[in-house]
Each structure stands twice: as C-alpha cells, then as structure tokens.
Design an enzyme around this catalytic site. Structure first.
Site, PDB file in Angstrom:
ATOM      1  CB  CYS A 149      -0.950  -0.044   1.195  1.00 42.93           C
ATOM      2  SG  CYS A 149      -2.198   1.261   1.201  1.00 42.93           S
TER       3      CYS A 149
ATOM      4  CG  ASP B 277      -6.981  -1.059  -5.153  1.00 51.41           C
ATOM      5  OD1 ASP B 277      -7.646  -0.081  -4.754  1.00 51.41           O
ATOM      6  OD2 ASP B 277      -5.846  -1.336  -4.717  1.00 51.41           O
TER       7      ASP B 277
ATOM      8  CG  HIS C  81      -5.861  -1.463  -1.365  1.00 58.08           C
ATOM      9  ND1 HIS C  81      -4.939  -1.006  -2.286  1.00 58.08           N
ATOM     10  CD2 HIS C  81      -5.406  -1.072  -0.148  1.00 58.08           C
ATOM     11  CE1 HIS C  81      -3.973  -0.363  -1.655  1.00 58.08           C
ATOM     12  NE2 HIS C  81      -4.233  -0.392  -0.358  1.00 58.08           N
TER      13      HIS C  81
END
Length: 294
Positions: A173, A230, A262
């Site tokens: 991330c 995502d 995600h």
C-alpha cells in the site's frame, strides 16, 4: 485489538508521546506486536504466524540523519553474507503482520528490515480512524526523509551480516508506492516488489513525484502486484503505469489479480485473498531470485 489499545494506554500513560524518551520506549515495546486502531476491523487472528526458531529477530534502532529510527529485523541466527530485503509497511506502521513478513524472509535466508518510517511525525497506533491517521501523520511524511531512512537501513545491514550487493525492497500500500520510488532512488537495488502501491496522484512539496513519472527512467526491475477490484488504484492507473514502463528498459512487470481488491496480502484483514496472496509471495521470491537476490 482491545488488548493492544490497553497496552498503548498503559505504555503511553495516556499522555502525549511528544517526549522523545517516552516515545522511543513505547515504540521499542510496541513495534511488531499489534495493530493500530485505525486498521479496524481485523480478523480474529492472522492467518500466517512465523516463529523465531533459528532466527535473530526483534526491535532495534538504526541511526538515520541524527535520529534513532526504530525497526524490526529478522535474520538467520549466526549467519553472514545474507541477501538483504527492506520491508516497507502500510500506513499502519510496523505491526505484527509486517514483523511476520520479515520473519518469513529470514526463514528463507534473508536479512529483512522493516523500519518505522513515521517516527518523526507520530505513531499510527494513536489514531482510531484512517482519516485521522492520514491527516495527523501520513500527510506530513516527506518522501526524501523516507528514502534517507531506507538508505540508513542499508548501511546498517552492511554492518550487521548483510550483503548489500544483493539488495531488494518490497512494500505494501503506502509502502508499495515507496518501493517504486526507492527503486528509482537507489541504483544498488537489484529487484523490487510493490504490492498495491499507488501509481498516480497529486504532487506536493513533500511528495514531488509519483510512480508513473519515474517509470520511464527506472533501471531497477520492479514487480507490481495489483487487484483488479481495487477502487483506489484503478485499472486506468495500472494502464497508465504499464504505458510509462513501456517507454523505459527496466524490464518491470505488473500482475493484476482479477478476484482481488486492495490489501489482498493483508492476512489480518477481511480484504485478504489467500490464493492471490500466496501467488504474489511466490512470484516475489522468484523475482528476487531471478535478479540475483537470494
């Protein structure tokens, strides 16, 4: 989760962590041990738990630009000349999952280091929501500072059993974006794996470049691992990155998992997709090996 919050209150004395000594004491105790409140909800327990048998693992401090930066490191006990991998956390900091990833690498013969790259701005564990965390900590972290702290980790690794001629980086991330940037920043990196790191976005004084901008001039081969579902890092963003990479010669690759969104590798969160996480891990190890980091 509530137990970690109680530990936080106890260690911090329910007061400000602005005092350097109190903050360092807290970080040393908490690094790699639990999850920030902002990460809620979490699953009952992490899916993967890696023990420390045969490893030297735990918290330490690395000198970087005049500051002692807390880090969690794992490496095979008593071994030297180890390939080195930098592990860059999500916005939630160096919690149990990130520490476990360093141990997974160490079990395979790596010296793995996960530094607290938010140490100057604040502690992710102190915030109950992602917007609060972003506003009070993440938005204040300069890219140049992060890259410098990672450089310091490489220096530490070289002095403590690591072979920095075999240097890799991986991140998740927020750390996925940093992975792209560090691969551009440090030409000594042999291979990188960026898990769902942002590719495009607004620039600022603290964030002067995005991954898509450095892609054409990138020399280090980066493996990008992304989820088709995502909603933040869209397939349009991925397409822009692929086009930018095609202008260069880094031989980087992007893999998109159709069934994932995600954070599909975060085995402590509901977003975890076991099959894709395992495939991504397998690809990461193969990528490192193919580029001389093993």
């Amino acid at each position: 989760m509530s137990n970690f919050k109680q530990d936080f209150d106890s260690l911090a004395g329910k007061t400000s962590l602005s005092d350097d000594v109190d903050r360092r004491t807290f970080l040393k105790a908490a690094l790699g041990t639990g999850f920030a409140a902002a990460v809620m909800p979490v699953t009952a327990q992490t899916v993967i738990k890696t023990d420390t048998a045969g490893l030297t693992a735990g918290s330490l401090e690395i000198q970087a630009n005049g500051l002692s930066v807390p880090a969690y490191r794992s490496q095979p006990e008593g071994k030297t000349n180890l390939p080195v991998v930098l592990v860059v956390s999500e916005i939630f900091g160096v919690h149990e999952h990130i520490a476990d990833i360093t141990r997974r690498f160490a079990k395979l013969g790596y010296l793995a280091i996960a530094p607290d790259l938010f140490v100057r701005e604040g502690n992710p564990a102190a915030f109950a929501s992602i917007p609060e965390l972003y506003k009070n900590v993440i938005s204040k972290v300069p890219d140049d500072q992060v890259l410098g702290d990672l450089d310091a980790c490489v220096v530490w690794a070289k002095e403590n059993g690591g072979n920095v001629d075999k240097l890799a980086i991986t991140g998740f991330c927020w750390g996925g974006r940093i992975t792209w940037l560090y691969a551009s920043h440090n030409p000594k990196v042999k291979a990188a794996a960026a898990w769902y790191g942002s590719l495009v976005g607004e620039k600022s004084e603290l964030m002067p470049k995005q991954a898509v901008e450095i892609a054409p001039s990138l020399k280090v081969p980066v493996l990008g691992l992304y989820g088709a579902k995502d909603q933040g890092i869209t397939q349009d963003h991925v397409a822009q990155m692929k086009a930018a990479l095609a202008k260069g010669n880094s031989k980087s690759e992007i893999v998109v998992y159709p069934n994932s969104g995600h954070a599909f590798n975060a085995d402590y969160r509901p977003s975890y997709v076991e099959a894709d996480a395992k495939d991504g891990w397998k690809r990461t190890l193969a990528w490192f090996k193919a580029h001389g980091v093993s």
